[in-house]
Design an enzyme around this catalytic site. Structure first.
Site, short mmCIF file in Angstrom:
data_model
loop_
_atom_site.label_atom_id
_atom_site.label_comp_id
_atom_site.label_asym_id
_atom_site.label_seq_id
_atom_site.Cartn_x
_atom_site.Cartn_y
_atom_site.Cartn_z
N GLU A 163 0.82 -1.21 0.00
CA GLU A 163 0.00 0.00 0.00
C GLU A 163 0.85 1.26 0.00
O GLU A 163 0.48 2.26 -0.64
CB GLU A 163 -0.95 -0.02 1.21
CG GLU A 163 -2.04 -1.08 1.08
CD GLU A 163 -2.95 -1.10 2.29
OE1 GLU A 163 -2.70 -0.35 3.26
OE2 GLU A 163 -3.95 -1.88 2.27
N HIS A 172 -10.24 0.54 -0.14
CA HIS A 172 -11.00 -0.07 0.93
C HIS A 172 -12.50 -0.08 0.64
O HIS A 172 -13.29 -0.59 1.45
CB HIS A 172 -10.75 0.67 2.25
CG HIS A 172 -9.32 0.57 2.73
ND1 HIS A 172 -8.32 1.38 2.23
CD2 HIS A 172 -8.73 -0.25 3.63
CE1 HIS A 172 -7.18 1.07 2.82
NE2 HIS A 172 -7.39 0.09 3.66
#
Length: 370
Positions: A221, A255
Site C-alpha cells: 500500500e 477499501h
C-alpha cells in the site's frame, strides 16, 4: 531504463495525473478479483490460502507499478544521437539526476549517507510513537498495578507469620520494590509476548495473518499509494499539503471493496456507518503518512509507521470503565494521551522529528509552499 538516471517530468497535466492515480488505485483493487480464483475468494479472509493468493497478487501489482513508473514519468538524460556539444550536458544531467527509485523513496538521495537516512527514519517513527503515549502508559500502569498487588500480598504473608492473627495494614504501597516490578513486567508483558511468538511459529494461520497485516499490506500500500502517487501529484503542481490530502482519497478507494463484500451480511445503516468511519480513518492516516513521505522522501519510514500502526490499532479506552483495573489511574493515562497528542501535533513543524527541508519536493525541484 532501470539503470539510467531519471530526470523526473514536471508541470504534468493535472487531469492526466488524477486519472493515473485513479487507474492505479482501481487496478490495485481489481487485481484481487481478477487474478484471485473464485474458489479462493469464497474462502474466509483469514484463510491461509486466501492470504497467500492476495499477497502474491498485490506484490505482482507492485512490481508492475515499479516497472511502469519510469516509462511514464522519467525523461531520458542520455541521448546517443545528440550532437557532441550536447553530450557533455547530457552527461552532466546523468550525474546530477538520480535513479528513478530515489523519487519513490526506495533508496536514499546521494546527499544522505545510509546512517543519516536511518536516523531520519527513526526520528519520524518517534513522532508516530508520541501518538501512542497513552497506550504505553496503560502498559506501564498495568505493570505498576500488578507490582503493587504482589508486594501487598507478600507483606500480608509476612504479617501472618509474625502474628497468629492476620492484621490489616492501612498503608498503601506507592513505590513497589524493583524485584516486584521485574516480576510484574515478566508476567504482564514478557510472558504474553513470548507466547505470541510461540503461536507465530506454531500456528500457520496466525503467522500468515501477521505477515499480511505487518509486512505485505503495509509495503504494497505504501508503494502504490505513497511512492507511486505523491511524486506525480507534486510534479503536477499540487502543493505538499494538498497532495498529502489528495493521495488518501485514492487510498480510500482501495477499501471500498469491503462495502461490496459485506453488503449481504450487514444492515445498510451499520454498513454505511462502518464505511464512513473506515473512510475517515484511512483519510486521516493516509494524510499523515503522505506528509511523512513528502518530508522524508523515505518509503521505509512510512512502511514501518504503517506496520506499527497496524500492530497497535486504535487507542483503547477501557481504562475509563469502572470495572477496569486501570480505572484508578485514569487521570495519569488521560494525561499521557493528552501530552502525546500535543507532542504529535507540535511535531509536524519540528525539525526534531523531520528534516529541515522537505526531501521529496527538493528532489523533484518543485516548490515546498504549503
Amino acid at each position: 531504463m532501470m539503470n539510467q538516471s531519471c530526470r523526473h517530468k514536471v508541470e504534468l497535466p493535472v487531469v492526466q495525473i488524477l486519472f493515473y492515480c485513479l487507474a492505479l488505485s482501481t487496478f490495485f483493487v481489481a487485481s484481487l478479483y481478477i487474478f484471485v480464483p473464485p474458489s479462493v475468494r469464497v474462502l474466509p479472509r483469514d484463510h491461509v490460502l486466501h492470504i497467500k493468493w492476495r499477497s502474491c497478487v498485490i506484490l505482482a501489482v507492485v512490481v508492475i507499478a515499479l516497472l511502469v513508473y519510469p516509462r511514464l514519468f522519467c525523461q531520458p538524460t542520455l541521448d546517443p544521437t545528440a550532437h557532441l556539444a550536447d553530450s557533455s550536458q547530457s552527461h552532466f544531467e546523468s550525474i546530477v539526476s538520480p535513479q528513478f527509485y530515489v523519487y519513490l523513496g526506495i533508496y536514499h538521495d546521494h546527499h544522505l549517507s545510509i546512517a543519516q537516512a536511518i536516523q531520519h527514519d527513526i526520528q519520524t517513527l518517534v513522532h508516530a510513537l508520541t501518538l501512542y503515549l497513552g497506550c504505553f502508559a496503560c502498559v506501564w500502569m498495568q505493570i505498576y498495578h500488578h507490582a503493587r498487588q504482589q508486594q501487598q500480598k507478600s507483606k500480608n504473608k509476612q504479617n501472618m507469620h509474625i502474628s497468629s492473627a492476620p492484621t490489616s495494614s492501612s498503608s498503601t504501597i506507592l513505590i513497589p520494590k524493583p524485584i516486584h516490578i521485574y516480576k510484574s513486567f515478566y508476567k504482564t508483558w514478557m510472558q504474553p509476548t513470548l507466547h505470541s511468538l510461540h503461536l507465530f511459529r506454531a500456528n500457520a494461520t496466525l503467522r500468515w495473518i501477521h505477515l499480511r497485516n505487518l509486512l505485505f499490506a503495509p509495503f504494497a500500500e505504501e508503494v502504490i499509494f505513497r511512492a507511486c502517487i505523491l511524486p506525480p501529484l507534486l510534479s503536477a503542481g499540487f502543493s505538499p499539503s494538498k497532495a498529502s490530502w489528495i493521495a488518501p482519497l485514492f487510498f480510500g478507494v482501495a477499501h471500498l471493496h469491503h462495502f461490496y463484500i459485506q453488503r449481504h451480511s450487514c444492515e445498510w445503516n451499520a454498513l454505511i456507518m462502518g464505511l464512513a468511519l473506515q473512510w475517515g480513518y484511512t483519510t486521516l492516516f493516509g494524510a499523515y503518512v503522505s506528509h511523512v513521505f513528502v518530508r522524508t522522501g523515505s518509503l521505509w519510514a512510512v512502511v514501518v509507521i504503517h506496520s506499527f500502526c497496524n500492530y497497535m490499532g486504535l487507542p483503547q479506552l477501557q481504562f475509563l470503565s469502572r470495572r477496569s483495573i486501570l480505572y484508578d489511574y485514569r487521570w495519569i493515562i488521560g494525561a499521557a494521551y493528552s501530552v502525546g497528542i500535543v507532542l504529535f501535533l507540535v511535531g509536524f513543524d519540528s525539525n526534531i522529528f523531520f528534516p529541515d527541508v522537505s526531501e521529496l519536493p527538493a528532489l523533484l525541484s518543485v516548490k515546498d509552499s504549503q
